[in-house]
Design a protein around this motif. Structure first.
Motif, PDB file in Angstrom:
ATOM      1  N   LYS A   2       0.741  -1.183  -0.029  1.00  0.00           N
ATOM      2  CA  LYS A   2      -0.189  -0.203   0.079  1.00  0.00           C
ATOM      3  C   LYS A   2       0.769   1.179  -0.033  1.00  0.00           C
ATOM      4  O   LYS A   2       1.787   1.365   0.776  1.00  0.00           O
ATOM      5  CB  LYS A   2      -0.875  -0.016   1.077  1.00  0.00           C
ATOM      6  CG  LYS A   2      -1.887  -1.112   1.128  1.00  0.00           C
ATOM      7  CD  LYS A   2      -2.803  -1.254   2.189  1.00  0.00           C
ATOM      8  CE  LYS A   2      -4.071  -2.341   1.956  1.00  0.00           C
ATOM      9  NZ  LYS A   2      -4.960  -2.296   3.138  1.00  0.00           N
ATOM     10  N   TYR A  27       2.725   2.946   4.949  1.00  0.00           N
ATOM     11  CA  TYR A  27       2.542   3.145   3.540  1.00  0.00           C
ATOM     12  C   TYR A  27       4.037   3.093   2.997  1.00  0.00           C
ATOM     13  O   TYR A  27       4.803   3.688   3.545  1.00  0.00           O
ATOM     14  CB  TYR A  27       2.013   4.421   3.165  1.00  0.00           C
ATOM     15  CG  TYR A  27       0.361   4.471   3.007  1.00  0.00           C
ATOM     16  CD1 TYR A  27      -0.351   3.590   2.630  1.00  0.00           C
ATOM     17  CD2 TYR A  27      -0.429   5.555   3.775  1.00  0.00           C
ATOM     18  CE1 TYR A  27      -1.572   3.347   2.595  1.00  0.00           C
ATOM     19  CE2 TYR A  27      -1.899   5.679   3.851  1.00  0.00           C
ATOM     20  CZ  TYR A  27      -2.309   4.388   3.106  1.00  0.00           C
ATOM     21  OH  TYR A  27      -3.981   4.489   3.067  1.00  0.00           O
ATOM     22  N   ILE A  82      -0.792  -0.925  -4.470  1.00  0.00           N
ATOM     23  CA  ILE A  82      -2.135   0.184  -4.621  1.00  0.00           C
ATOM     24  C   ILE A  82      -1.731   1.314  -3.787  1.00  0.00           C
ATOM     25  O   ILE A  82      -1.285   1.388  -2.779  1.00  0.00           O
ATOM     26  CB  ILE A  82      -3.151  -0.698  -3.426  1.00  0.00           C
ATOM     27  CG1 ILE A  82      -3.380  -2.135  -4.025  1.00  0.00           C
ATOM     28  CG2 ILE A  82      -4.655   0.312  -3.840  1.00  0.00           C
ATOM     29  CD1 ILE A  82      -4.633  -2.932  -3.278  1.00  0.00           C
ATOM     30  N   GLU A  84      -3.135   4.195  -2.119  1.00  0.00           N
ATOM     31  CA  GLU A  84      -4.482   4.426  -1.383  1.00  0.00           C
ATOM     32  C   GLU A  84      -4.580   5.865  -1.177  1.00  0.00           C
ATOM     33  O   GLU A  84      -5.721   6.336  -0.813  1.00  0.00           O
ATOM     34  CB  GLU A  84      -4.255   3.623   0.043  1.00  0.00           C
ATOM     35  CG  GLU A  84      -4.552   2.191  -0.301  1.00  0.00           C
ATOM     36  CD  GLU A  84      -5.126   1.616   1.220  1.00  0.00           C
ATOM     37  OE1 GLU A  84      -5.782   0.545   1.095  1.00  0.00           O
ATOM     38  OE2 GLU A  84      -4.781   2.248   2.294  1.00  0.00           O
ATOM     39  N   MET A 128      -9.098   3.708  -6.976  1.00  0.00           N
ATOM     40  CA  MET A 128      -9.392   4.183  -5.674  1.00  0.00           C
ATOM     41  C   MET A 128     -10.892   3.595  -5.693  1.00  0.00           C
ATOM     42  O   MET A 128     -11.258   3.000  -4.746  1.00  0.00           O
ATOM     43  CB  MET A 128      -9.285   5.560  -5.344  1.00  0.00           C
ATOM     44  CG  MET A 128      -7.797   5.973  -4.946  1.00  0.00           C
ATOM     45  SD  MET A 128      -7.744   7.700  -4.525  1.00  0.00           S
ATOM     46  CE  MET A 128      -6.171   7.716  -4.048  1.00  0.00           C
ATOM     47  N   ASN A 131     -11.485   0.090  -5.376  1.00  0.00           N
ATOM     48  CA  ASN A 131     -10.816  -0.576  -4.228  1.00  0.00           C
ATOM     49  C   ASN A 131     -11.869  -0.127  -3.104  1.00  0.00           C
ATOM     50  O   ASN A 131     -11.611  -0.508  -1.930  1.00  0.00           O
ATOM     51  CB  ASN A 131      -9.421  -0.044  -3.729  1.00  0.00           C
ATOM     52  CG  ASN A 131      -8.452  -0.740  -4.715  1.00  0.00           C
ATOM     53  OD1 ASN A 131      -8.605  -1.675  -5.298  1.00  0.00           O
ATOM     54  ND2 ASN A 131      -7.431   0.164  -4.965  1.00  0.00           N
ATOM     55  N   TYR A 133     -11.854   2.562  -1.323  1.00  0.00           N
ATOM     56  CA  TYR A 133     -10.606   3.341  -0.141  1.00  0.00           C
ATOM     57  C   TYR A 133     -10.034   4.253  -1.034  1.00  0.00           C
ATOM     58  O   TYR A 133      -9.440   3.909  -2.042  1.00  0.00           O
ATOM     59  CB  TYR A 133     -10.338   2.557   0.462  1.00  0.00           C
ATOM     60  CG  TYR A 133      -9.726   3.010   1.640  1.00  0.00           C
ATOM     61  CD1 TYR A 133     -10.302   3.341   2.979  1.00  0.00           C
ATOM     62  CD2 TYR A 133      -8.196   3.465   1.829  1.00  0.00           C
ATOM     63  CE1 TYR A 133      -9.914   4.224   4.008  1.00  0.00           C
ATOM     64  CE2 TYR A 133      -7.655   4.258   2.764  1.00  0.00           C
ATOM     65  CZ  TYR A 133      -8.432   4.336   4.009  1.00  0.00           C
ATOM     66  OH  TYR A 133      -7.827   5.275   4.733  1.00  0.00           O
ATOM     67  N   GLY A 134      -9.917   5.243  -0.308  1.00  0.00           N
ATOM     68  CA  GLY A 134      -8.751   6.513  -0.837  1.00  0.00           C
ATOM     69  C   GLY A 134      -8.854   7.653   0.148  1.00  0.00           C
ATOM     70  O   GLY A 134      -9.766   8.100   0.741  1.00  0.00           O
ATOM     71  N   ILE A 177     -14.044   7.360  -0.012  1.00  0.00           N
ATOM     72  CA  ILE A 177     -12.746   7.996  -0.408  1.00  0.00           C
ATOM     73  C   ILE A 177     -13.037   9.583  -0.095  1.00  0.00           C
ATOM     74  O   ILE A 177     -14.135  10.164  -0.102  1.00  0.00           O
ATOM     75  CB  ILE A 177     -12.752   8.252  -1.846  1.00  0.00           C
ATOM     76  CG1 ILE A 177     -12.289   6.791  -2.417  1.00  0.00           C
ATOM     77  CG2 ILE A 177     -11.568   8.980  -2.414  1.00  0.00           C
ATOM     78  CD1 ILE A 177     -12.644   6.688  -4.007  1.00  0.00           C
TER      79      ILE A 177
END
Length: 243
Positions: A2, A27, A82, A84, A128, A131, A133-134, A177
């Protein structure tokens, strides 16, 4: 893996953000730079010293083709990665009175801040959304909310991102997000080193310039899960100069 991408991450506030995220966020940090590779490498070394991992990515955020090519190549080399979180921090100033402003000074500032936001964010936004999520944090400025004489170009670019932040936040909120902006006032960095600090202190209620680390603390919070219910916000960090 991530990741968080910090544009203009080699110096000043961008570098402080990278270092803060190395400590506080889990991250892999992508440190974008445009011209100063040495500074980007120095920031990466600091990130690693603080226990984080990262790499540097050289591209001009204002150049759509270059952004696409560099990020596509990176994504293909790291298929499991990814992104994020994005911190759209890259920006330049070319100050001067509007009556004497050249098209180059107008376009240079607008292209870097505003088109840079579009070029980078648009590359990742579909991923995003998939997924669900962001975290997107846009660095704006007191100039973008209050307006600053001698910075019509910079105020225009940052003000546009303020509006874009509010609009995009509404589009992507259902997918978990968040999109927020951070508007610093006078922060002690290379960019403000030419300013007359003594004179400007009279305008600042807390009677000092801010530190890049203080801005980085706020960005780190907005990147974290703690800020899940905050979106579409423009958060001023300016020592009381404007609210």
């Amino acid at each position: 893996m991530k990741c968080v991408l910090v544009t203009g991450g080699s110096r000043g506030i961008g570098s402080a953000i990278c270092k803060k995220l190395a400590i506080e966020a889990n991250y892999h940090i992508l440190i974008n730079y445009h011209s100063n590779k040495t500074a980007a490498e120095a920031t990466l070394q600091e990130v690693q010293k603080l226990g984080g991992t990262g790499e540097i990515l050289g591209f001009d955020v204002s150049n759509y083709e270059e952004v696409q090519a560099t990020l596509t190549k990176w994504q293909e080399a790291n298929p499991e990665a990814i992104v994020e979180a994005i911190v759209n921090n890259a920006g330049i100033t070319k100050d001067g009175l509007f009556m004497w402003m050249t098209p180059e000074d107008w376009n240079g500032v607008v292209n870097t801040s505003l088109n840079g936001f579009f070029n980078v964010t648009q590359f990742f936004i579909q991923k995003m959304l998939r997924n669900k999520y962001g975290r997107i944090v846009n660095m704006v400025s007191v100039s973008g909310v209050k307006g600053t004489a001698g910075q019509t170009n910079y105020s225009a670019a940052k003000g546009a991102i303020v509006a874009a932040t509010k609009a995009l936040a509404q589009e992507v909120a259902k997918r978990n997000i968040t999109v927020n902006a951070v508007a610093p006032g006078f922060i002690r960095t290379d960019m403000t080193s030419q300013l007359d600090e003594k004179e400007l202190l009279k305008l600042i209620p807390v009677n000092r310039f801010g530190e890049a680390e203080e801005v980085a603390d706020l960005v780190s919070f907005l990147i974290s899960k703690k800020s899940s219910y905050i979106t579409g916000e423009i958060i001023n960090i300016n020592g009381g100069i404007y609210s």
